[in-house]
Structure formats: C-alpha cells, structure tokens
Design an enzyme around this catalytic site. Structure first.
Site, PDB file in Angstrom:
ATOM      1  N   TYR A  95       0.353  -2.835  -3.654  1.00  0.00           N
ATOM      2  CA  TYR A  95       0.472  -3.949  -3.081  1.00  0.00           C
ATOM      3  C   TYR A  95       1.548  -5.327  -3.363  1.00  0.00           C
ATOM      4  O   TYR A  95       2.469  -5.597  -2.371  1.00  0.00           O
ATOM      5  CB  TYR A  95      -1.264  -4.753  -3.109  1.00  0.00           C
ATOM      6  CG  TYR A  95      -1.370  -5.482  -2.030  1.00  0.00           C
ATOM      7  CD1 TYR A  95      -1.547  -4.890  -1.062  1.00  0.00           C
ATOM      8  CD2 TYR A  95      -1.459  -6.783  -2.355  1.00  0.00           C
ATOM      9  CE1 TYR A  95      -1.627  -6.565   0.328  1.00  0.00           C
ATOM     10  CE2 TYR A  95      -2.104  -7.748  -1.727  1.00  0.00           C
ATOM     11  CZ  TYR A  95      -1.902  -7.639  -0.408  1.00  0.00           C
ATOM     12  OH  TYR A  95      -2.398  -8.640   0.374  1.00  0.00           O
ATOM     13  N   SER A 127       4.714  -4.146  -2.339  1.00  0.00           N
ATOM     14  CA  SER A 127       5.192  -4.453  -0.975  1.00  0.00           C
ATOM     15  C   SER A 127       5.812  -5.545  -0.769  1.00  0.00           C
ATOM     16  O   SER A 127       5.861  -5.490   0.508  1.00  0.00           O
ATOM     17  CB  SER A 127       4.423  -3.050   0.071  1.00  0.00           C
ATOM     18  OG  SER A 127       2.658  -4.206   0.032  1.00  0.00           O
TER      19      SER A 127
HETATM   20  N1  LIG Z   1      -6.979 -11.973   2.500  1.00  0.00           N
HETATM   21  C1  LIG Z   1      -6.105 -12.018   1.754  1.00  0.00           C
HETATM   22  O1  LIG Z   1      -6.666 -12.907   0.622  1.00  0.00           O
HETATM   23  C2  LIG Z   1      -4.551 -11.938   1.433  1.00  0.00           C
HETATM   24  C3  LIG Z   1      -3.793 -12.633   0.870  1.00  0.00           C
HETATM   25  C4  LIG Z   1      -2.487 -12.510   0.975  1.00  0.00           C
HETATM   26  C5  LIG Z   1      -2.501 -11.665   1.935  1.00  0.00           C
HETATM   27  N2  LIG Z   1      -3.415 -11.018   2.650  1.00  0.00           N
HETATM   28  C6  LIG Z   1      -1.979 -10.637   3.937  1.00  0.00           C
HETATM   29  O2  LIG Z   1      -3.116 -10.858   5.445  1.00  0.00           O
HETATM   30  C7  LIG Z   1      -2.969  -9.337   6.041  1.00  0.00           C
HETATM   31  C8  LIG Z   1      -3.991  -9.780   7.183  1.00  0.00           C
HETATM   32  O3  LIG Z   1      -4.768  -9.214   6.182  1.00  0.00           O
HETATM   33  P1  LIG Z   1      -6.747  -9.446   5.852  1.00  0.00           P
HETATM   34  O4  LIG Z   1      -7.031 -10.436   4.894  1.00  0.00           O
HETATM   35  O5  LIG Z   1      -6.426 -10.166   7.652  1.00  0.00           O
HETATM   36  O6  LIG Z   1      -7.213  -8.419   6.563  1.00  0.00           O
HETATM   37  P2  LIG Z   1      -7.771  -7.414   7.696  1.00  0.00           P
HETATM   38  O7  LIG Z   1      -8.635  -6.758   7.136  1.00  0.00           O
HETATM   39  O8  LIG Z   1      -8.900  -8.577   7.873  1.00  0.00           O
HETATM   40  O9  LIG Z   1      -7.006  -8.317   8.978  1.00  0.00           O
HETATM   41  C9  LIG Z   1      -6.164  -6.555   8.672  1.00  0.00           C
HETATM   42  C10 LIG Z   1      -5.853  -6.333  10.206  1.00  0.00           C
HETATM   43  O10 LIG Z   1      -4.764  -5.116   9.990  1.00  0.00           O
HETATM   44  C11 LIG Z   1      -5.017  -4.021  10.479  1.00  0.00           C
HETATM   45  N3  LIG Z   1      -4.615  -2.860  10.255  1.00  0.00           N
HETATM   46  C12 LIG Z   1      -4.700  -2.367   8.481  1.00  0.00           C
HETATM   47  N4  LIG Z   1      -3.369  -1.462   8.582  1.00  0.00           N
HETATM   48  C13 LIG Z   1      -3.092  -1.597  10.036  1.00  0.00           C
HETATM   49  C14 LIG Z   1      -1.695  -0.650  10.032  1.00  0.00           C
HETATM   50  N5  LIG Z   1      -2.033   0.746   9.811  1.00  0.00           N
HETATM   51  N6  LIG Z   1      -1.337  -0.746  11.899  1.00  0.00           N
HETATM   52  C15 LIG Z   1      -2.101  -2.020  12.312  1.00  0.00           C
HETATM   53  N7  LIG Z   1      -2.869  -2.516  11.730  1.00  0.00           N
HETATM   54  C16 LIG Z   1      -3.578  -2.157  11.033  1.00  0.00           C
HETATM   55  C17 LIG Z   1      -6.338  -3.727  10.963  1.00  0.00           C
HETATM   56  O11 LIG Z   1      -7.168  -3.421  11.776  1.00  0.00           O
HETATM   57  C18 LIG Z   1      -7.063  -5.216  10.784  1.00  0.00           C
HETATM   58  O12 LIG Z   1      -7.674  -5.619  12.584  1.00  0.00           O
HETATM   59  C19 LIG Z   1      -2.282  -8.369   5.114  1.00  0.00           C
HETATM   60  O13 LIG Z   1      -0.791  -7.459   5.326  1.00  0.00           O
HETATM   61  C20 LIG Z   1      -3.162  -8.660   3.804  1.00  0.00           C
HETATM   62  O14 LIG Z   1      -2.152  -8.057   3.061  1.00  0.00           O
HETATM   63  C21 LIG Z   1      -4.562 -11.325   2.878  1.00  0.00           C
END
Ligand SMILES: NC(=O)c1ccc[n+]([C@@H]2O[C@H](COP(=O)([O-])OP(=O)(O)OC[C@H]3O[C@@H](n4cnc5c(N)ncnc54)[C@H](O)[C@@H]3O)[C@@H](O)[C@H]2O)c1
Length: 277
Positions: free
Chosen positions: A182, A185
């Site tokens: 992670y 990436s």
């Molecule tokens: N939540 C946190 O604390 C946090 C912190 C830093 C970065 N992020 C990043 O933010 C982004 C969104 O994450 P989130 O926290 O909203 O999680 P989340 O699980 O609520 O949302 C992620 C969305 O991405 C979709 N997804 C996953 N794999 C996929 C694929 N192969 N193709 C298309 N859609 C796909 C999922 O179905 C989901 O709707 C991610 O890249 C995550 O790494 C999140």
C-alpha cells in the site's frame, strides 16, 4: 448550490463509497456533471441516485481500475454523455489485496494478520506473496496511470485544459501508515503525479495529488470501532480526531476549480497535522 465547478464535467473513480463518493457530492453541489465509476455497481448506483436528488446530471459506469479497457470506456462515457471531460479524481483504491469496501469479514481477517505482524515484525514482509503485492500495485498505481492517461487523451484533444486529482496517502511518505504494498503504491502515485504534471502542463492540464491522513470511511471503519487502537493512533494527530471524507472532498473542489489555476505537481495533506515535514 454554489458554482465553483459550473459547466465542468467530472469523472470520479471509486465514487461508490467514502472519499470518492464525497467528491461526487461536493462536485455536484458546485455545479459539475459527474460520471461515477466503481467496481461495486450497487454503491455506484446509490451515489448516482443521491446526485439525481440534488438535481445533478450524473451517470454510473462500471470500472475495475486495473483494467485498461474499462478506463477507456469510463472516459469515453463522460465525453459521449456530457460532451467534455474537465476533471478526474482517482479515488478507487484498496488497502490490501483482498480489500472489498464494506466487507466486514475481510476487514477482520486483515486485522488478525496485521496483529500477527506486530508480534513478529519480519513476518508481514516474509509472507507477502507476489499475487498480493501485484494486486495492490495494479489497482492503486497502475489503475491511477490508466485512468489518468485515458482522461488526459481527451483533455489534450478537446483543448479545454483540465484538472486531474490523484489520491495518494500520508503512507506515501510515512512507512508506519500502511502495509508495504500500500505504502509503495501511494509513493508511486505521488511520483506519477509530479511526473505527469510536467508532461501535461504545457497542454493546460494540471495534475495534483491529495494525501489524506486517517479518514472515516469503510477502509478505516474496523480501526475506528476499536477505541484503544484508534485513540493511541490519534495521539499522533495534532487535531486529535479522524478526518471526514467531506474534508478531503473540499480539497478536491479547490484542486478541481479554477481557484487552484497555478497549482500543478502539488500534494495537499488533509491529515489533521499528522504529516508535518
Ligand atoms: N480512509 C483513509 O483513511 C484513507 C487515507 C489515505 C488515502 N486513502 C485513499 O483514498 C481512496 C478512497 O478510499 P476510501 O477510504 O474512500 O475507501 P472506501 O472503501 O470507502 O472507497 C473506495 C472505493 O473504491 C472502490 N474500488 C476498490 N477497488 C476498485 C477497483 N479495482 N476498481 C474500481 N473501484 C474500486 C471501492 O468499491 C470503493 O467504492 C483510496 O485510494 C485510499 O487508499 C484513504
């Protein structure tokens, strides 16, 4: 409704949940038309229904972020449906290879493995399989490239400029903030952002990243439900709370709008002060 994105057409990958969904809703409030793309059709359709309730023109397009053809189809859908493509947010992402947004059993299994690694630190690395590594890189990093490239082709051809917003993480810079595939990436996403900002700047297309800290979404829900672990982590966050997806989306509105017209290759950290270097 405000009008900071009036007349703009936005594609949001991962728009079915969390940060991506919050971006869809905030963009709609600011006047954009939105293509919601997600691997989960049900949550994606729910986002479109909520956008419809706001009076926004929106459509859903199925996307596996790691699939090149899906990415081409999503961007073509934006142009065919709304006649343009001005903004892309790449919020589709996974925290580990088996991650499925909202899958509680999967989260519990991941948590058990993380706890084992804490007891025996080399174990997480020594037992990491090529398949696990590859899937996280495929979705988070290659998926970002595929979406960015497919969108940029339209933006350059249409000559209206554009704003591409990638979602990295504080894990891009701080190894403790995520497992190795992670974090790597997200570090890749950050460099991809800086590199493509240089390529696309002369065409008027800006590329910036958002590197969120600990945000309340499905991805962090299991930790959020364990007060001892959550509160221990929050001692490292000056604002002493988790962030909201809406607070990340507010940064995305700024980067999507003309208010950020001289920003490119930049990363913004809505992280409560966690990353202070
Ligand atoms: N939540 C946190 O604390 C946090 C912190 C830093 C970065 N992020 C990043 O933010 C982004 C969104 O994450 P989130 O926290 O909203 O999680 P989340 O699980 O609520 O949302 C992620 C969305 O991405 C979709 N997804 C996953 N794999 C996929 C694929 N192969 N193709 C298309 N859609 C796909 C999922 O179905 C989901 O709707 C991610 O890249 C995550 O790494 C999140």
């Amino acid at each position: 409704m405000a009008d900071r994105l009036e007349g703009k057409v936005a594609v949001v990958t991962g728009g079915g949940n969390g940060i991506g969904k919050a971006c869809c809703l905030r963009f709609a409030q600011e006047g954009a038309q939105v293509v919601v793309a997600d691997v989960l059709d049900g949550p994606g359709a729910e986002t479109v229904a909520e956008l419809g309730g706001l009076g926004t023109k929106a459509t859903f397009c199925h996307l596996d972020a790691a699939n090149p053809t899906d990415n081409l189809t999503v961007m073509q859908t934006a142009v065919d449906t709304f006649g343009a493509l001005d903004v892309l947010v790449t919020a589709a992402g996974i925290s580990h290879a088996g991650y499925r947004s909202g899958d509680r059993d999967g989260d519990l299994q991941m948590l058990a493995r993380a706890a084992e690694s804490l007891q025996d630190p080399p174990r997480g690395l020594l037992e990491l399989t090529l398949e696990e590594w590859q899937r996280v890189l495929d979705v988070n990093l290659t998926g970002t490239l595929l979406a960015l490239q497919a969108a940029a082709r339209h933006m350059v051809r249409l000559g209206r400029g554009g704003s591409i917003i990638t979602i990295a993480s504080v894990a891009a810079k701080v190894p403790e903030a995520g497992p190795v595939p992670y974090s790597v990436s997200k570090a890749g996403v950050w460099m991809l952002t800086k590199h493509t900002a240089r390529s696309l700047g002369p065409a008027g297309v800006r590329v910036n990243a958002i590197g969120p800290g600990f945000i309340e979404t499905n991805m962090t829900q299991i930790i959020n439900e364990m007060p001892l672990i959550r509160d221990q982590f929050l001692t490292t966050v000056p604002l002493r709370r988790m962030g909201l997806a809406r607070e990340v989306a507010d940064a995305a509105v700024f980067l999507a709008s003309d208010e950020s017209s001289y920003f490119t290759g930049e990363i913004l950290h809505p992280d409560g002060g966690f990353y202070t270097d």
